[in-house]
Design an enzyme around this catalytic site. Structure first.
Site, PDB file in Angstrom:
ATOM      1  N   LYS A  59       0.854  -1.180   0.000  1.00 52.82           N
ATOM      2  CA  LYS A  59       0.000   0.000   0.000  1.00 52.82           C
ATOM      3  C   LYS A  59       0.899   1.242   0.000  1.00 52.82           C
ATOM      4  CE  LYS A  59      -4.044   1.537   2.743  1.00 52.82           C
ATOM      5  NZ  LYS A  59      -4.831   1.192   3.948  1.00 52.82           N
ATOM      6  N   SER A 136      -9.673   0.943   3.047  1.00 53.73           N
ATOM      7  CA  SER A 136      -8.869   1.793   2.193  1.00 53.73           C
ATOM      8  C   SER A 136      -7.789   1.054   1.413  1.00 53.73           C
ATOM      9  CB  SER A 136      -8.208   2.876   3.045  1.00 53.73           C
ATOM     10  OG  SER A 136      -7.340   2.282   3.993  1.00 53.73           O
ATOM     11  N   SER A 160      -9.721  -1.651   7.094  1.00 53.33           N
ATOM     12  CA  SER A 160      -9.187  -1.288   5.780  1.00 53.33           C
ATOM     13  C   SER A 160      -8.501  -2.401   5.018  1.00 53.33           C
ATOM     14  CB  SER A 160      -8.224  -0.111   5.919  1.00 53.33           C
ATOM     15  OG  SER A 160      -8.948   1.072   6.092  1.00 53.33           O
TER      16      SER A 160
END
Lengths: 482, 519
Positions: A59, A136, A160
């Site tokens: 990420k 996310s 997330s």
């Protein structure tokens, strides 16, 4: 040091160039923000290490010195980290190869992965329509689902990792808070932020976890060796028959779709057939979790994001003159997205002296929640040793991962305009494990001998603090029986 | 050099300045201080970069110091130890559990967007510093200044405004240097007490090696809170010297009294010093909301309940005790000299070594130590106008010289000359004392009978007396001190080889003779 001048557009375009260079398959879902050139030659034989031959994406809120580390924000669109996150180093040491930096909701704030400076992530699980991937860590989930990499690193603050994993039909594991180093992981809400693993195979999840489950002296929130060695004495999974599975009544919320209810029911049925003891439990603090969660994350985010003023690094609006406060305010207003600004304002209100002590009250909810979980689980929370576990306690808790199925991008925009709080409600099933710092995993649920479901179904399994191994073993057993 | 000057001129300078502020008894001043003190650690508070003030801009910074994303603070235990020493020295109650909080505000030299400080649970509370009439020259016998709390926190970077090219430069070397903020209760009754307190505080932190104590480079910076007749409190920020404190208090006291006399009220606000006047920085309405909240990236500091006595065992006598010790037997120093030594650790160490050699090892009187260190050795630097550096003459060497003087192996004048010679010619510092005495021909005259010396001195003295009839006349009229001038001339003539008492006796004989003749 001079106040840095505006970084040239060319640098920002550099990212676009990067993104154009991506393989079409990855680009199709907008899962990556940038590509990392592999340092390994294909001919290189390096098969002795546990993760040799695997590749991963991280990420883009995890620092890596090659290329940019953007947090999917305009504020850091030109930011190059001079150092590497411990977690990436551990994986490289274990023989895996970082191939890209994944898209996310800006700074991790969102559960749809639409709120990104680099555009929304498209869910690869749906063939002909544009549905959200969840957030996310949507980019990480999409990369794994589309087989761009063996596995992915995400971060889980309130779900997330688990939610996008559920929406894309892959496994998403959030370990116990403090087991994986946060050094180099850019904070959203640091008391909750946990590096998580996304993969298609539970064996891969276990191996990756082994590689990154290490104490790091650079991270003061990293769990020390003494407690880690205590954990080695925790009970191992012997037989599914002897396990007790708890069903928290408070998760049966009004917003839970009939679809999710059915998945939950089916799973419990399978477990009962395997001989597990199913037990209804009560964890009243779950009802207060969502508001406590948003109080904590917005306050911590407002504080953590104060450093992005464009003075030392990051986006700097213009050469226009002004007082130092004009410059800082202009930089911030023009470089944070709407959702980030909303949470900063909310957080600053929470922290303001006239609003009262919301943050401390929310922290009390967390403490109470941990206390209640200690009464429900069969083993002890190592950090709260005064609570004695109950012998008839649960080994794991089970719930669906999401309340409603992933919407289309259009639906998302309409809903968000109507009431942005709609998006907050979906976190209700995932935030309790985050608040308590306990491990939780989302696994795709697929009945045996049925064609692949059109919509990915998922269930969440939660275990006591430190019982990550038990949780992963249990998950493996369960997945084999699906 | 500066130190020596201070010793020799201190008392006069302070007396000249003290009068400044005249308090009007109808307008009672209440005043408290917040003292920001940089800790003398090797590393910064939460990172491993060096804690130094004298480096090129932005050369002592780490990823954490400039607020790079993904970095995490880690408490430097040395800073914790120094803050605890300060707490014990000020008789504070140490918290067995304390923690860090974030204080938010935007400024280019604040790299995190917040300062890490201790708002809710400071490291120590409720202490005191006692001012004393005998040691500090205050009017009451004792005056207790209560310490409200001590908090451990980060310093910020420095912002430098260049009005010439309109550029703001930021130096982050100072960012994340450890500070303690010491907050006093509003116990000060006069400007004099504040000055005495600041001096005493400076001595304390210097003596315990907690802080360099230098106000001139910002190691100590002070905020002053002042109110008059119980009115609103005004804070004056960032005062960097005693003269700034004085100017700020004088100007602010006069301003507040002026307002009250006009029948107006004083507004609660924050002011700064520009020149010798205070100016408004922000009013209560503009006051920043710092949005304090606990810094959850830093664990709680938990201390053993016995920590206070453990720390106390590691610190030496506190300055007041040391001053009292030095000013009584066996050291018997003058009070001002005792204070001077305590304010200058390096000289105190030297003194103790010299004392050991001369008094303990050679059994000489302490007056030789006191006189030779303070007046002769330190005085010599001043006389030659060179920077004080005690390593020129190590305590062993000076101890030798002083012992020789005490044993009358060399005259006082020769020894003084010897000290001056060594300081002016550094190549001498390695040479043995006996060789130097030889080299400069400074030994007492030996192998000559005392009668012969007596005759020679008598001749020398009468010559000088004849050449200086006016001096003789003065002495006869009662200006007895003028005899020193004659003795000096004779010493010079004899190159200091003759004992000055012998010369003095001869002059006295001549003077008395004149007198007798005259009558």
């Amino acid at each position: 040091m001079r106040l840095p001048r505006t970084h040239s557009i060319a640098q920002i375009e550099g990212i676009t160039v990067f993104r154009r260079g991506l393989s079409t398959r990855a680009d199709e879902f907008n899962s990556l923000i940038s590509e990392v050139k592999s340092k390994k030659h294909l001919s290189e034989k390096d098969s002795v290490k546990p993760l040799s031959g695997t590749s991963f994406v991280a990420k883009d809120n995890i620092a890596f010195p090659q290329g940019y580390t953007t947090c999917a924000s305009k504020a850091l669109s030109n930011y190059r980290s001079p150092f590497k996150a411990t977690v990436i180093q551990s994986l490289e040491d274990a023989g895996s190869d970082l191939i890209g930096k994944a898209n996310l909701d800006e700074f991790g704030m969102g559960s749809s992965n639409v709120e990104s400076y680099f555009g929304a992530v498209i869910n690869p699980a749906f063939a002909n329509e544009k549905r959200i991937a969840g957030g996310s860590s949507g980019g990480s989930a999409a990369a794994v689902r589309s087989e761009a990499s063996t596995f992915a690193l995400g971060t889980d603050t309130g779900g997330s990792v688990r939610l996008p994993a559920a929406y894309t039909g892959v496994i998403g594991f959030k370990p116990t808070y403090g087991r994986v180093s946060r050094w180099g992981v850019i904070p959203y809400a640091q008391t909750l932020d946990t590096v998580g693993i996304l993969a298609r195979d539970i064996g891969v999840v276990k191996q990756v976890f082994n590689a990154i489950d290490q104490h790091d002296e650079k991270d003061v929130t990293s769990i020390p060796e003494e407690i880690r060695s205590d954990w080695s004495g925790l009970p191992k999974l012997a037989d599914m028959k002897n396990t007790t599975v708890g069903v928290p009544e408070e998760f049966l919320v009004e917003e839970l779709s009939g679809y999710s209810r059915q998945v939950w029911y089916d799973t419990l049925n399978s477990l009962r057939k395997l001989g597990c003891t199913i037990k209804q439990v009560n964890i009243p603090q779950i009802e207060k979790s969502l508001s406590a969660y948003y109080t904590i994350v917005s306050a911590e985010a407002a504080s953590n994001l104060s450093r992005y003023d464009g003075v030392r690094y990051g986006f700097n609006s213009t050469d226009k003159p002004g007082t130092v406060h004009d410059i800082i305010s202009r930089n911030r207003s023009s470089s944070f997205g709407q959702e980030v600004q909303r949470r900063i304002i909310l957080g600053n209100y929470t922290l303001s002296s006239e609003s009262g002590d919301h943050y401390l009250k929310a922290t009390e909810v967390r403490k109470m929640l941990v206390k209640e979980l200690n009464q429900v689980f069969s083993t002890q929370h190592m950090l709260f040793s005064d609570d004695k576990p109950s012998s008839s306690g649960c080994d794991v808790l089970i719930s669906p991962t999401y309340t409603s199925i992933p919407c289309t991008l259009d639906e998302y925009h309409n809903m968000n305009e109507e009431n942005f709080l709609n998006n907050y409600i979906n976190d209700i099933l995932t935030v309790p494990a985050s608040l308590a710092g306990v491990p939780a995993i989302s696994v795709p649920y697929q009945k045996q001998n049925t064609p692949e479901a059109k919509i990915p179904e998922a269930i969440q399994i939660i275990a006591q603090h430190g019982n990550d191994e038990f949780l992963l073993d249990f998950t493996k057993e369960l997945m084999m029986r699906f | 050099m500066g130190v020596v000057r201070r010793l020799l001129h201190t008392t006069r300078v302070i007396r000249a300045r003290v009068k400044g502020l005249e308090l009007d008894p109808a307008y009672q001043m209440t005043c408290g201080l917040e003292i920001h003190t940089q800790l003398k650690t090797r590393h910064k508070l939460f990172s491993l970069s060096q804690n130094r003030f004298d480096s090129t801009p932005n050369s002592n910074i780490s990823y954490f110091d400039c607020g790079l994303p993904g970095t995490i603070p880690k408490l430097n235990p040395e800073a914790l130890l120094l803050s605890l020493k300060a707490a014990v020295a000020m008789n504070c109650e140490i918290a067995t559990m304390s923690s860090f909080d974030r204080k938010h505000y935007f400024y280019p030299d604040q790299p995190l967007g917040y300062q890490i400080t201790q708002q809710f649970r400071p490291i120590a509370k409720e202490g005191e510093i006692v001012l004393r009439r005998d040691l500090d020259g205050i009017s009451e016998e004792y005056k207790r200044i209560r310490i409200k709390q001590i908090q451990l926190e980060q310093d910020t970077g420095k912002t430098l405004y260049d009005s010439f090219d309109g550029v703001i430069r930021i130096d982050l070397n100072r960012a994340n240097i450890p500070l303690i903020e010491v907050v006093t209760e509003p116990d000060f009754g006069s400007l004099h007490e504040i000055k005495v307190f600041v001096k005493k505080y400076q001595t304390l932190v210097r003596y315990l090696n907690i802080c360099s104590g230098d106000m001139e480079n910002g190691a100590i910076r002070i905020d002053v809170n002042i109110s008059v007749n119980g009115g609103n409190r005004v804070e004056i920020k960032n005062l960097g010297s005693t003269s700034e404190i004085q100017a700020a208090l004088e100007s602010e006291y006069e301003r507040q009294v002026g307002l009250l006399k006009e029948g107006e009220s004083v507004e609660q606000e924050t002011r700064g010093l520009r020149g010798d006047k205070t100016v408004r920085l922000r009013s209560k309405e503009d006051a920043l909301d710092y949005r304090y909240f606990p810094d959850s990236e830093l664990p709680l500091i938990r201390l053993d309940p016995g920590i206070t006595s453990q720390i106390r065992n590691t610190i030496p006598d506190l300055p007041d005790d040391m001053i009292l010790k030095l000013s009584s037997a066996p050291y018997s120093l003058e009070l001002r000299h005792a204070k001077f030594l305590v304010q200058n650790q390096e000289i105190l160490d030297y003194y103790m070594k010299l004392f050991d050699i001369v008094v303990n090892q050679h059994g000489k009187e302490v007056k030789y130590v006191n006189n030779w260190l303070i007046h002769e050795y330190l005085g010599a630097f001043n006389k030659l106008n060179i920077l004080m550096d005690l390593t020129f003459i190590p305590p062993e060497t000076l101890g030798n010289i002083v012992t020789l003087v005490a044993e009358k192996e060399i005259s006082t004048a020769s020894a003084k000359q010897l000290v001056l010679n060594i300081l002016s010619d550094p190549s001498d510092s390695g040479v043995s004392i006996t060789e130097l005495i030889e080299k400069y021909d400074l030994g007492q005259i030996k192998g000559v009978s005392s009668d012969e010396i007596d005759n020679a001195v008598a001749e020398l003295c009468s010559c000088i007396a004849e050449e200086n009839p006016d001096v003789i006349k003065k002495i006869r009229k009662g200006k007895k001190k003028a005899i020193k001038h004659l003795i000096g001339l004779a010493m010079k003539e004899s190159q200091g080889k003759v004992d000055s008492t012998l010369i003095e006796n001869h002059f006295l004989a001549i003077i008395n003779d004149h007198k007798n003749n005259g009558e």
